[in-house]
Design a protein around this motif. Structure first.
Motif, mmCIF file in Angstrom:
data_model
loop_
_atom_site.group_PDB
_atom_site.id
_atom_site.type_symbol
_atom_site.label_atom_id
_atom_site.label_comp_id
_atom_site.label_asym_id
_atom_site.label_seq_id
_atom_site.Cartn_x
_atom_site.Cartn_y
_atom_site.Cartn_z
ATOM 1 N N ASP A 204 0.851 -1.176 0.000
ATOM 2 C CA ASP A 204 0.000 0.000 0.000
ATOM 3 C C ASP A 204 0.892 1.232 0.000
ATOM 4 O O ASP A 204 1.560 1.504 0.985
ATOM 5 N N GLU A 205 0.935 1.939 -1.096
ATOM 6 C CA GLU A 205 1.759 3.135 -1.233
ATOM 7 C C GLU A 205 3.209 2.860 -0.832
ATOM 8 O O GLU A 205 3.729 3.500 0.090
ATOM 9 N N THR B 10 5.808 6.053 -0.863
ATOM 10 C CA THR B 10 5.427 7.383 -0.396
ATOM 11 C C THR B 10 6.465 7.898 0.590
ATOM 12 O O THR B 10 6.845 7.203 1.522
ATOM 13 N N SER C 272 -0.867 3.012 -5.547
ATOM 14 C CA SER C 272 0.006 4.176 -5.629
ATOM 15 C C SER C 272 -0.772 5.397 -6.035
ATOM 16 O O SER C 272 -1.801 5.325 -6.690
ATOM 17 N N HIS C 273 -0.245 6.544 -5.591
ATOM 18 C CA HIS C 273 -0.741 7.822 -6.082
ATOM 19 C C HIS C 273 0.011 8.222 -7.335
ATOM 20 O O HIS C 273 -0.417 9.082 -8.060
#
Lengths: 302, 256
Positions: free
Chosen positions: A154-155, A158, A186-187
């Protein structure tokens, strides 16, 4: 054909009045590298928490290696990461890795794993004393320590600097090259582009797109064209220009509009060809967030 | 895809115990605070009262009462508050994604709690031995240790139930609201012999009183009321159901 690693069918999950996932179906095959894209609150993390057995769906079924993710035996082949802030601060780096490793029948040797993630010098450090980037690397290392067949991330990058990010990407590619299955959220479009082979776009609890990387990127890679018009804008006419997916007015008093388009070149050519009066033309690539909003609105309108 | 067997529950339980003890002793003040309170209560409230401290039976009973308090407080604080705090950290949900069921973690918590509860008894017993006329035979001492473990179990259930159903802030309030009145009404600070009739009757329905009476019996041979064991068992079942219910509905932190 082999059995899917993850099988999500018709899953709905609510939090009070909020529907986090709405009738989502998805299967991940062994060896796939899937990127999940979506704005904050889209339902990505909720989906991962159903797959790793932390939460139960309100409706529908989740299978992990063919079993119920809430039974420990189904999770022997699963590696996941704690949130970066979630390491026990008084334990040392090697202790945390060792603690996780001992949950698995065939773990990777702690020393080599720390080496691979650039953490060997920090083995004796308490996790509370690590920098944000070091914690993140340790968190991802924990996902791989059990030699899992599937990792959920999860991410993962970051808060990492460029070097840290590339080190992690390399480690994940190595893992994938040896047959490992990866699902990551991901962003960053860049991250998904660098790693994923298949992309799933989620927003408001719905799967908006689920396709090969380049197909999805083509759909979300929009550009933002801003221009000022001499007269009040005819929004309907603007919307009919080439590739335009969204039009919005941004001016306070001035007639400035923003167009989101899949093909900025064609749009500008068309404006020039039709002799449209405009000034202060500005073209830039839209952020992922803007691309999602456009994609979402289009789906709703359709 | 074949599913490999999980690691043995026993080895995982040992692992969880080891790490929980390690995490606790890295913050020594938590351990010391736990050991200090019953010892200080003994020093300030029992030792100066020569009527109690100078009488072997009363002094031994008073030690038993405070030992009961120490165990009850460890169960409620380290399980109730400890579990609530752990659940609020992001590491706890991560641990729940590892291939282990709840049992090793629970066992780890129980052993860790037991280790520190027994550590907490050492200064109390030392003070009783040095400064009062409290006395036990070796047989009574061994029996009392077993009884302590037994009477701790219902409070373990209560602690886990609180810890898995509440946020840390709610848990600390509830633990305090439960612990002190129950200790007082259970005769852990003042001997129940000086209670008014109505309070004594009410007291006998409490698990703290039942535990105290059984422990005092083990230490001094004073017979408890016939209701002690059924009362303790009844609360034990209730608190166990509460703990299991709380664990099952828990999904880590929840926000509304």
């Amino acid at each position: 054909m082999t059995a899917p690693v993850i099988e999500v069918s018709h899953v709905t999950r609510r939090f009070g009045a909020v529907v986090a996932l709405d009738d989502v179906s998805l299967a991940v095959q062994p060896g796939e590298l899937v990127g999940m894209l979506g704005p904050n609150g889209a339902g990505k993390t909720t989906l991962l928490s159903l797959v790793n057995g932390l939460r139960k769906p309100d409706a529908g079924t989740i299978r992990l290696f063919g079993g119920d993710p809430r039974t420990p035996a189904s999770r022997v082949g699963l590696g996941s990461t704690p949130q970066e802030t979630g390491l026990p601060p008084t334990l040392r780096v090697a202790e945390v890795v060792d603690f996780v490793a001992r949950h698995y029948p065939n773990p990777r040797p702690t020393a080599r794993l720390l080496e691979q993630f650039g953490l060997a010098d920090l083995a004796r450090r308490q996790t509370g004393g690590l920098s944000g980037g070091e914690k993140r690397r340790l968190a991802v290392a924990l996902a791989l320590v059990g030699n899992p067949a599937l990792v959920l991330l999860d991410e993962p990058t970051t808060g990492l600097d460029v070097d840290g990010r590339h080190m992690l990407w390399a480690a994940l590619r190595d893992y994938h090259a040896t047959g490992g299955t990866i699902v990551l959220t991901s962003h960053y479009l860049e991250e998904v582009q660098a790693l994923a082979e298949r992309v799933v776009v989620i927003d408001h609890g719905h799967v908006l797109a689920d396709d090969a990387l380049d197909v999805v990127i083509g759909r979300v890679a929009v550009r933002r064209v801003a221009l000022t018009l001499p007269d009040a804008a005819d929004l309907v006419a603007l919307r009919d220009l080439p590739g335009v997916v969204d039009v919005s007015e941004v001016g306070n008093g001035v007639n400035r509009v923003e167009l989101l388009t899949a093909d900025a070149d064609a749009l500008v050519r068309e404006l020039v060809r039709t002799d449209t009066a405009f000034s202060d033309l500005e073209v830039r690539s839209a952020s992922l967030e803007e691309a999602f909003l456009a994609l979402t609105r289009k789906e709703v309108a359709a | 895809m074949s599913t490999a067997p999980t690691m043995g529950t026993l080895s995982l339980a040992v692992l969880h115990t080891r790490y929980q003890v390690l995490e606790t002793i890295r913050i020594p003040v938590a351990v010391i605070g736990n050991m200090l309170f019953p010892a200080l209560a003994m020093l300030f409230f029992v030792v100066p009262q020569r009527v109690v401290a100078g009488d072997p039976v009363s002094a031994t009973a008073a030690t038993g009462q405070l030992a009961m308090f120490a165990v009850m407080s460890t169960c409620l604080f380290s399980f109730g508050l400890g579990a609530a705090e752990d659940r609020a950290t992001p590491f706890e949900p991560y641990v729940r994604t590892l291939p282990a069921g709840p049992v090793p973690r629970m066992i780890g918590r129980m052993f860790t709690g037991a280790v520190f509860a027994l550590l907490g008894l050492i200064p109390l017993v030392l003070i009783a031995w040095l400064f009062t006329d409290a006395t036990v035979t070796p047989r009574q001492a061994v029996l009392s240790l077993l009884v302590i473990v037994g009477v701790a179990l219902p409070f373990l259930g209560l602690g886990l139930g609180i810890g898995y159903s509440m946020s840390p802030k709610a848990a600390i309030a509830v633990v305090q609201v439960v612990l002190f009145p129950m200790a007082f009404a259970g005769g852990l600070f003042m001997p129940p012999e000086i209670f008014p009739r109505w309070l004594d009757a009410f007291s006998q329905a409490l698990p703290s009183r039942a535990g105290r009476d059984l422990l005092v019996q083990a230490l001094t041979g004073i017979d408890p009321p016939a209701t002690s064991i059924p009362v303790l068992l009844g609360w034990g079942v209730l608190f166990a159901v509460f703990a299991v219910w709380a664990y099952r509905r828990d999904e880590g932190r929840r926000f509304r």
